[in-house]
Design an enzyme around this catalytic site. Structure first.
Site, short mmCIF file in Angstrom:
data_model
loop_
_atom_site.label_atom_id
_atom_site.label_comp_id
_atom_site.label_asym_id
_atom_site.label_seq_id
_atom_site.Cartn_x
_atom_site.Cartn_y
_atom_site.Cartn_z
N GLU A 254 1.04 -1.11 0.27
CA GLU A 254 -0.02 0.11 0.40
C GLU A 254 0.69 1.24 -0.34
OE1 GLU A 254 -2.61 -0.21 3.07
OE2 GLU A 254 -4.06 0.88 1.98
N HIS A 281 8.62 -25.86 0.06
CA HIS A 281 8.44 -27.02 -0.55
C HIS A 281 7.19 -26.62 -1.24
CE1 HIS A 281 9.97 -30.48 1.80
NE2 HIS A 281 10.21 -29.09 2.70
N LYS A 397 -14.39 1.71 -3.23
CA LYS A 397 -15.16 2.70 -1.76
C LYS A 397 -16.26 2.84 -2.47
CE LYS A 397 -11.59 3.07 2.01
NZ LYS A 397 -10.67 3.35 2.61
O1 PA5 Z 1 -3.07 1.98 5.78
C1 PA5 Z 1 -3.79 2.21 5.69
O2 PA5 Z 1 -4.25 4.03 6.16
C2 PA5 Z 1 -5.40 1.74 5.82
O3 PA5 Z 1 -4.64 0.38 5.24
C3 PA5 Z 1 -6.21 1.57 6.82
O4 PA5 Z 1 -5.52 1.25 7.95
C4 PA5 Z 1 -7.35 0.56 6.85
O5 PA5 Z 1 -7.90 1.48 5.31
C5 PA5 Z 1 -8.45 0.86 7.82
O6 PA5 Z 1 -8.50 2.16 7.65
P1 PA5 Z 1 -9.28 3.10 9.15
O7 PA5 Z 1 -8.18 2.44 10.85
O8 PA5 Z 1 -9.60 4.37 8.93
O9 PA5 Z 1 -10.58 1.54 9.78
#
Ligand code: PA5
Length: 407
Positions: A254, A281, A397
């Site tokens: 990410e 494996h 989203k």
């Molecule tokens: O790294 C990030 O910002 C995302 O992966 C969030 O952790 C994830 O989308 C969850 O978001 P939130 O903590 O706002 O619920």
């Protein structure tokens, strides 16, 4: 923690190296995770100390950065520590998972941590609704979110306890903030030692000590070769790091997979989290003889502190395996790691390095976590991406919200 780089990756240009270091020092002024090892944790410790003794289960409702870090640390320590409480996670809208996890819980002996930085994540809020509707006792819930988020406002309206993460700490970099520290402290994890492990790596880097050269050289190599070595595997020789792999995959993927303005193509390095010896494996064949587009980082535990010997018995027809007799498992697993590493070294075109953590404890996992966060920031700088945002996940989203509105 030690990191030995086994490929030629010296940062020959000293000016560029100093420039990268200065950029990270600069980032430290406004990106919050860098300073978490030195935060004041009095409020967290007090909260955990005063916690209701009748509560046996801590249940996290969160996803991504709001759950993966605590899970990685909890699962890492679980085999060696007798923890005070059990930690459960609701991370998925899979109805089977929700129903089966709920079945395991005695609600009267459970406390729910609703963790969401944004306070508006569909997965977290939908599961919260499902649990809250039949159990509307505000004392059963603690909310960890950004100050003034809608979730914060909701929690205030029902009179539940609220804790905050610093606004400049991003989700996937938040494990050492209350997001990870609260659930872990409630389970009896030594969070001081966790932070001190992270601080060791932070000090070592910012004071240009042991970790500085290997991590700088490695980041430089990964970025420079990001179009040919496009996959970065971690190969951890311990089952305890299984969920650390999931955390790493989120952090790396990410943070570094981003659209490049005005560039021919986008950028990104693909994380793969492997566990040895199991993946010998499985995925190893692909590393060994598949496309040479992968780097591999072996992660080893120096001291398992667990003496388990293979009994010296001879099995009919299996006499050739008497070489295993009296070998302790902790030695066997590390010999397996060394052997695969040597075999890969012989290929001469797979960039390899090795991380050795001292033992399975809070200090070691704190160091490992901070090391990977730092490496991500360094590579992000070199690739010229914004390491801390994730615009690519927004489109889905928006479409989902649209679909839900039409339901
Ligand atoms: O790294 C990030 O910002 C995302 O992966 C969030 O952790 C994830 O989308 C969850 O978001 P939130 O903590 O706002 O619920």
């Amino acid at each position: 923690m030690k990191n030995e780089i086994l490929f030629k990756c010296n940062y020959s240009n000293n000016d560029a190296k100093n420039e990268l270091y200065s950029k990270i020092v600069e980032e430290r002024n406004y990106i919050g995770y860098y300073n978490l090892p030195e935060q004041n944790i009095d409020e967290i410790l007090e909260f955990a100390d005063d916690f209701d003794d009748s509560i046996e289960n801590i249940v996290v409702l969160g996803i991504g950065g709001s759950s993966l870090g605590a899970k990685a640390i909890y699962e890492f320590l679980r085999p060696v520590k007798s923890l005070k409480r059990k930690l459960y996670f609701f991370e998925s809208t899979d109805p089977l998972n929700i129903a089966s996890t709920l079945k395991e819980l005695d609600i009267n002996k459970s406390h729910f941590l609703i963790i969401s930085k944004s306070g508006s994540t569909v997965e977290t809020i939908s599961i919260f609704k499902y649990i809250y509707a039949p159990n509307p006792d505000a004392n059963s819930y603690t909310f960890i979110t950004d100050r003034d988020s809608n979730l914060d406002k909701f929690a205030k309206s029902i009179g539940s306890k609220r804790l905050y993460l610093p606004s400049n700490v991003g989700g996937r970099f938040s494990v050492l903030s209350p997001v990870g520290l609260i659930p872990l402290a409630l389970c009896g994890v030594d969070i001081k030692s966790l932070l001190s492990g992270a601080k060791d790596v932070s000090d070592s880097f910012f004071k240009k000590q042991d970790i500085y050269e290997p991590i700088m050289n490695k980041a430089h190599y990964y970025a420079k070769h990001s179009r040919c070595y496009i996959i970065n595997c971690t190969f951890a020789y311990t089952e305890t790091l299984k969920y650390f792999s999931e955390w790493y995959v989120q952090l790396w993927g990410e943070s570094l997979g981003k659209k490049q303005k005005n560039a021919v193509c986008n950028t990104g390095l693909t994380p793969i989290g492997l566990i040895g010896p199991k993946d010998q494996h499985s995925f190893l064949q692909l590393i060994m003889e598949g496309k040479t587009d992968k780097t591999v980082t072996f992660i080893k535990v120096a001291n398992f502190e667990h003496e388990l010997y293979i009994p010296p018995i001879t099995l009919k027809h299996l006499e050739s395996l008497d070489i295993l007799n009296n070998v302790p498992f902790h030695k066997l697993i590390n010999m397996q790691s060394d052997s695969v590493l040597e075999a890969l070294k012989d290929t001469e075109d797979i960039p390899l390095d090795e991380i050795i953590i001292d033992r399975v404890d809070e200090n070691s996992i704190g160091s490992l976590i901070y090391y990977y966060e730092l490496l991500t920031s360094l590579v992000g700088q070199l690739l010229g991406v914004n390491t801390y945002d994730q615009p690519g996940v927004e489109a889905g989203k928006i479409i989902l919200k649209d679909k839900l509105t039409k339901v």
